[in-house]
Design a protein around this motif. Structure first.
Motif, PDB file in Angstrom:
ATOM      1  N   ARG A 190       1.257  -3.192   6.657  1.00  6.31           N
ATOM      2  CA  ARG A 190       1.087  -2.324   5.488  1.00  6.31           C
ATOM      3  C   ARG A 190      -0.223  -1.541   5.513  1.00  6.31           C
ATOM      4  NH1 ARG A 190       0.656  -4.770  -0.487  1.00  6.31           N
ATOM      5  NH2 ARG A 190      -1.286  -5.486   0.444  1.00  6.31           N
ATOM      6  N   PRO A 191      -1.390  -2.150   5.817  1.00  8.06           N
ATOM      7  CA  PRO A 191      -2.608  -1.334   5.870  1.00  8.06           C
ATOM      8  C   PRO A 191      -2.595  -0.284   6.968  1.00  8.06           C
ATOM      9  CG  PRO A 191      -3.122  -3.673   5.673  1.00  8.06           C
ATOM     10  CD  PRO A 191      -1.668  -3.572   5.995  1.00  8.06           C
ATOM     11  N   CYS A 192      -1.794  -0.465   8.003  1.00  8.29           N
ATOM     12  CA  CYS A 192      -1.781   0.503   9.100  1.00  8.29           C
ATOM     13  C   CYS A 192      -1.118   1.811   8.697  1.00  8.29           C
ATOM     14  CB  CYS A 192      -1.065  -0.093  10.311  1.00  8.29           C
ATOM     15  SG  CYS A 192      -1.860  -1.577  10.980  1.00  8.29           S
ATOM     16  N   PHE A 193      -0.110   1.772   7.857  1.00 10.35           N
ATOM     17  CA  PHE A 193       0.616   2.977   7.482  1.00 10.35           C
ATOM     18  C   PHE A 193      -0.036   3.697   6.301  1.00 10.35           C
ATOM     19  CE2 PHE A 193       3.874   0.434   9.639  1.00 10.35           C
ATOM     20  CZ  PHE A 193       4.334   1.368  10.543  1.00 10.35           C
ATOM     21  N   THR A 194      -0.594   2.959   5.369  1.00  6.30           N
ATOM     22  CA  THR A 194      -1.216   3.559   4.179  1.00  6.30           C
ATOM     23  C   THR A 194      -2.641   3.020   4.042  1.00  6.30           C
ATOM     24  OG1 THR A 194      -0.284   1.805   2.801  1.00  6.30           O
ATOM     25  CG2 THR A 194       0.988   3.844   3.009  1.00  6.30           C
ATOM     26  N   GLN A 195      -3.464   3.283   5.031  1.00  8.99           N
ATOM     27  CA  GLN A 195      -4.804   2.717   5.040  1.00  8.99           C
ATOM     28  C   GLN A 195      -5.653   3.255   3.888  1.00  8.99           C
ATOM     29  OE1 GLN A 195      -5.810   0.331   6.949  1.00  8.99           O
ATOM     30  NE2 GLN A 195      -7.924   0.263   6.261  1.00  8.99           N
TER      31      GLN A 195
END
Length: 338
Positions: free
Chosen positions: A204-209
């Motif tokens: 999740r943090p990788c796509f919407t950091q």
């Protein structure tokens, strides 16, 4: 008392680690509760399904709600969700992040309960024993029994002491069949939850950091702001109570001094310091209005430098121009002419 205060301050400073520990303890407690639970299947056609699925689903729901109750941030989330718009807007992304963070911790104990229950197999055996395929696993040549009587016999499979349908299907065969299905469902559930946790925590943090960092920052800000507001209110209340009590005793001492002709004593220095911490709020009505204003319209998240006093020329007054010093050559020429 000081030791308990130190422990409380330590738990406050390490709230996230403490909540993770609480969730782990609840997970272990849920597994221990199931192992100590006396599972008694009713062995009746109309009650087996309700009892089995109830044991499988109702305790996880209770543990899920208990995980929210034990989280101190649930009241903060509800307050932020229900407060009026006011001068500060509400970001739905921050509220979603706060709810998802609490839900992830609250889901640990229910997941452990469902996994242990499915791997044990008693609930599935009790709930679906009337659905055992007798034509495949047993002897379906006994056609003298009606469908209702057949279900009543199969409903007694979990109860070995009263099962009387060995001529249809052996008790051990039916139990092994249902337990095998239950364990397969249990391992699939564990795999699904592990994969879902991996995706949520790592991908999740990788796509919407940027959105993730923004939501995380403002959720921490709301939590810290609430703590600081509570501490400031407690300090103000302590100072207000100190001044009120001191004024009461000063009035009593003045009356006694007037009766006995003794001069009243001077107020101690700590009372003067407490009066300085009241910040101009010195009555109940003003304090209630301030608290209501904080709830209705919190100040906007925009810092500005305080206005400087105008008496010294720092608030926009024109200052006399400061001329730069003359160059050294002009000064030397001047002294040479003199």
């Amino acid at each position: 008392m000081d030791k308990f205060r130190m422990i409380f301050q330590f738990l406050q400073s390490n709230q996230e680690s403490f909540m993770n520990g609480i969730c782990g303890i609840m997970a272990l407690a849920s597994a221990q509760m199931y192992s100590a639970f006396d599972f008694n299947c009713p062995c009746l056609p109309h009650y087996n399904l309700a009892y089995g699925l109830g044991i499988l689903l109702v305790p996880p729901f209770i543990l899920f709600l208990l995980g929210f109750v034990l989280n101190n941030n649930i009241s903060m989330l509800a307050e932020e969700w229900r407060r009026p718009q006011g001068q500060r807007g509400k970001d739905p992304a921050v509220l979603r992040y706060m709810f998802c963070s609490m839900a992830q911790r609250a889901m640990i104990a229910p997941v452990v309960w469902v996994s242990v229950t499915l791997l044990d197999g008693k609930c599935i055996t009790c709930a679906f024993c009337t659905s055992v395929p007798v034509e495949t696993l047993g002897n379906a040549s006994h056609t003298s029994l009606s469908q209702g009587e057949m279900k009543r016999v199969l409903a007694r499979i979990p109860c070995k002491e009263i099962y009387d349908g060995q001529e249809f299907i052996a008790n051990e065969v039916a139990v092994r069949y249902l337990r095998c299905i239950s364990q397969a469902l249990g391992w699939c559930f564990v795999l699904l939850m592990t994969t879902l946790a991996f995706l949520v925590r790592s991908l999740r943090p990788c796509f919407t950091q940027a959105a993730f960092l923004k939501s995380r920052y403002w959720s921490h800000y709301i939590n810290i702001e609430r703590k600081l507001f509570d501490e400031t209110c407690a300090e103000h209340a302590k100072s207000f109570a100190r001044v009120c009590i001191q004024q009461f005793f000063e009035g009593m001492s003045t009356d006694l001094a007037a009766a006995r002709c003794h001069p009243p004593r001077k107020a101690p220095a700590d009372t003067e310091e407490a009066a300085e911490k009241l910040l101009g709020i010195t009555d109940q009505g003003t304090m209630n209005a301030a608290l209501k204003s904080w709830h209705r319209c919190k100040p906007p998240l925009h810092l500005h430098s305080p206005a400087l006093p105008s008496s010294n020329g720092w608030a926009g007054e024109k200052q006399p121009p400061v001329h730069p010093p003359a160059p050294r050559r002009e000064m030397a020429a001047y002294y040479s002419r003199v």
